[in-house]
Scaffold this motif. Sequence first.
Motif, PDB file in Angstrom:
ATOM      1  N   ALA A 172      -9.427  -3.396   4.384  1.00  6.48           N
ATOM      2  CA  ALA A 172      -9.228  -2.167   3.700  1.00  6.48           C
ATOM      3  C   ALA A 172      -8.845  -2.893   2.156  1.00  6.48           C
ATOM      4  O   ALA A 172      -8.800  -3.650   2.156  1.00  6.48           O
ATOM      5  CB  ALA A 172      -8.474  -1.761   3.315  1.00  6.48           C
TER       6      ALA A 172
ATOM      7  N   SER B 249      -3.713  -7.019   3.593  1.00  2.00           N
ATOM      8  CA  SER B 249      -4.367  -7.226   4.244  1.00  2.00           C
ATOM      9  C   SER B 249      -4.860  -8.321   5.034  1.00  2.00           C
ATOM     10  O   SER B 249      -4.186  -8.877   4.927  1.00  2.00           O
ATOM     11  CB  SER B 249      -6.606  -6.956   4.293  1.00  2.00           C
TER      12      SER B 249
ATOM     13  N   THR C  44      -2.428  -9.965  -0.879  1.00  7.54           N
ATOM     14  CA  THR C  44      -2.657  -9.113  -0.627  1.00  7.54           C
ATOM     15  C   THR C  44      -3.443  -8.929   0.770  1.00  7.54           C
ATOM     16  O   THR C  44      -3.361  -7.637   0.929  1.00  7.54           O
ATOM     17  CB  THR C  44      -3.674  -8.244  -2.226  1.00  7.54           C
TER      18      THR C  44
ATOM     19  N   PRO D  44      -7.802  -3.218  -1.524  1.00 11.14           N
ATOM     20  CA  PRO D  44      -6.251  -3.649  -2.461  1.00 11.14           C
ATOM     21  C   PRO D  44      -6.116  -2.393  -3.042  1.00 11.14           C
ATOM     22  O   PRO D  44      -7.227  -1.605  -3.723  1.00 11.14           O
ATOM     23  CB  PRO D  44      -6.194  -4.910  -3.155  1.00 11.14           C
ATOM     24  N   ILE D  45      -5.027  -1.641  -3.346  1.00  8.13           N
ATOM     25  CA  ILE D  45      -4.310  -0.609  -3.451  1.00  8.13           C
ATOM     26  C   ILE D  45      -4.291  -1.394  -5.510  1.00  8.13           C
ATOM     27  O   ILE D  45      -3.246  -2.485  -4.953  1.00  8.13           O
ATOM     28  CB  ILE D  45      -3.232   0.005  -2.591  1.00  8.13           C
TER      29      ILE D  45
ATOM     30  N   LYS E 229       3.211  -1.483   3.986  1.00  6.72           N
ATOM     31  CA  LYS E 229       1.769  -0.637   4.729  1.00  6.72           C
ATOM     32  C   LYS E 229       0.085  -1.809   5.134  1.00  6.72           C
ATOM     33  O   LYS E 229      -0.089  -3.061   4.468  1.00  6.72           O
ATOM     34  CB  LYS E 229       1.618   0.591   4.693  1.00  6.72           C
TER      35      LYS E 229
ATOM     36  N   HIS F 274     -10.579  -8.121  -2.650  1.00 10.45           N
ATOM     37  CA  HIS F 274      -9.024  -9.625  -2.679  1.00 10.45           C
ATOM     38  C   HIS F 274      -9.122  -9.673  -3.190  1.00 10.45           C
ATOM     39  O   HIS F 274     -10.201 -11.098  -3.903  1.00 10.45           O
ATOM     40  CB  HIS F 274      -8.563  -9.687  -1.327  1.00 10.45           C
TER      41      HIS F 274
ATOM     42  N   THR G 202      -3.315  -0.805   3.634  1.00  5.42           N
ATOM     43  CA  THR G 202      -2.923  -0.652   2.350  1.00  5.42           C
ATOM     44  C   THR G 202      -2.559  -1.788   1.219  1.00  5.42           C
ATOM     45  O   THR G 202      -2.478  -1.796  -0.049  1.00  5.42           O
ATOM     46  CB  THR G 202      -2.683   0.259   2.164  1.00  5.42           C
ATOM     47  N   ASP G 203      -1.001  -2.423   1.731  1.00  2.96           N
ATOM     48  CA  ASP G 203       0.080  -2.860   1.356  1.00  2.96           C
ATOM     49  C   ASP G 203      -0.621  -4.443   1.519  1.00  2.96           C
ATOM     50  O   ASP G 203      -0.546  -5.267   0.182  1.00  2.96           O
ATOM     51  CB  ASP G 203       1.429  -2.976   1.634  1.00  2.96           C
TER      52      ASP G 203
ATOM     53  N   SER H  51      -9.048  -2.579  12.094  1.00  2.00           N
ATOM     54  CA  SER H  51      -8.621  -1.988  11.596  1.00  2.00           C
ATOM     55  C   SER H  51      -7.192  -2.212   9.606  1.00  2.00           C
ATOM     56  O   SER H  51      -6.811  -1.829   9.146  1.00  2.00           O
ATOM     57  CB  SER H  51      -7.620  -0.156  11.452  1.00  2.00           C
TER      58      SER H  51
END
Length: 337
Positions: free
Chosen positions: A334, A273, A244, A336-337, A267, A185, A270-271, A331
Amino acid sequence: MRAKAADRATIKDVATRAGVSLMTVSRVLNRTGYASDEARERVEAAATALGYRPNVFARALPGARSFLVATLIDDTASAATAELQRCMIEHCREAGYHLVVDSTPADGDDDALRAIAARLAALRPDGVIVCPPLCDSPEILALLEQLGAPFVRFSPSRMGEGPRVGADEIGAARAITDHILAAGHRRVAFVGATDGLSALRLEGFHSALDARGLAPAAITSTAKGFAAARQCVWTLMETPNRPTALVAATDEIALAALDAARGLGLKVPTDLSMAGFGDSDAASMSFPPLTSIRYSMTAMAAATIGFLINPPKTAYAPLGRTFGFELVSRSTVAPPI
């Protein structure tokens, strides 16, 4: 251990300055028994000159103990404060003490201060634990000094008088921000208050970003409470070029962010953190489970109680203890997408 104990004038100091006996000073200050007008004037003048303050916690029989420890909390206590109380109750029981919890608003007026002073004077505990944000209140600390109350500040955000117990908040914030940055990120925001422990955590957040030559995506201040934090995050995530990832100053803010993200159709992770501080029970039970900083409340509570019921024997003993932390990765972080 009392704040400024070595500097506070005693009844013996007043007697020496006034040139009278301890009994005469006691009669004048407590308005009991006979004392001549001359002696009364000399005692009162000496007490004023020395800034003498009677210690209401020492008015019981000599050597007597109440075996009570009082904890002062803000009216809007957090889950972390509740966990601290549970740990302190256990340690008090082991030592043969009882924990009494009292609350007062952090922004209380003079009436609130007088009320808490009256309750403490009546209770006469063997010590007082001052929790955040009250532990940073100059008015509360001045009140305890005036009462002569032995006290320990728990997790203060600034240096000050008296023993203190806390954690490495700056290091913890730096570690959790590094954890988010290591996931990839680069647009990371901080959400929290502007003072207290939040300010220390913001400092650690900046430190981690500075080390990588990054600027914060946003620094957003929120009022206390789940609803206020949720609205704050909702507004932040509707801005162009939204972050993000979020570093939330508390688990409560992080959980509010989780709810806001869900409401916006985002989400996690994924969208978006996110991570918090405190590792509350809710952090491990949320969906998805929240990445958070865990503190050793049991060890910190034991040290706090220990400062009160087994104070250091020498003037060179440390006036504070700083504990470490553990980063609990779950969890909500994660790439970033």
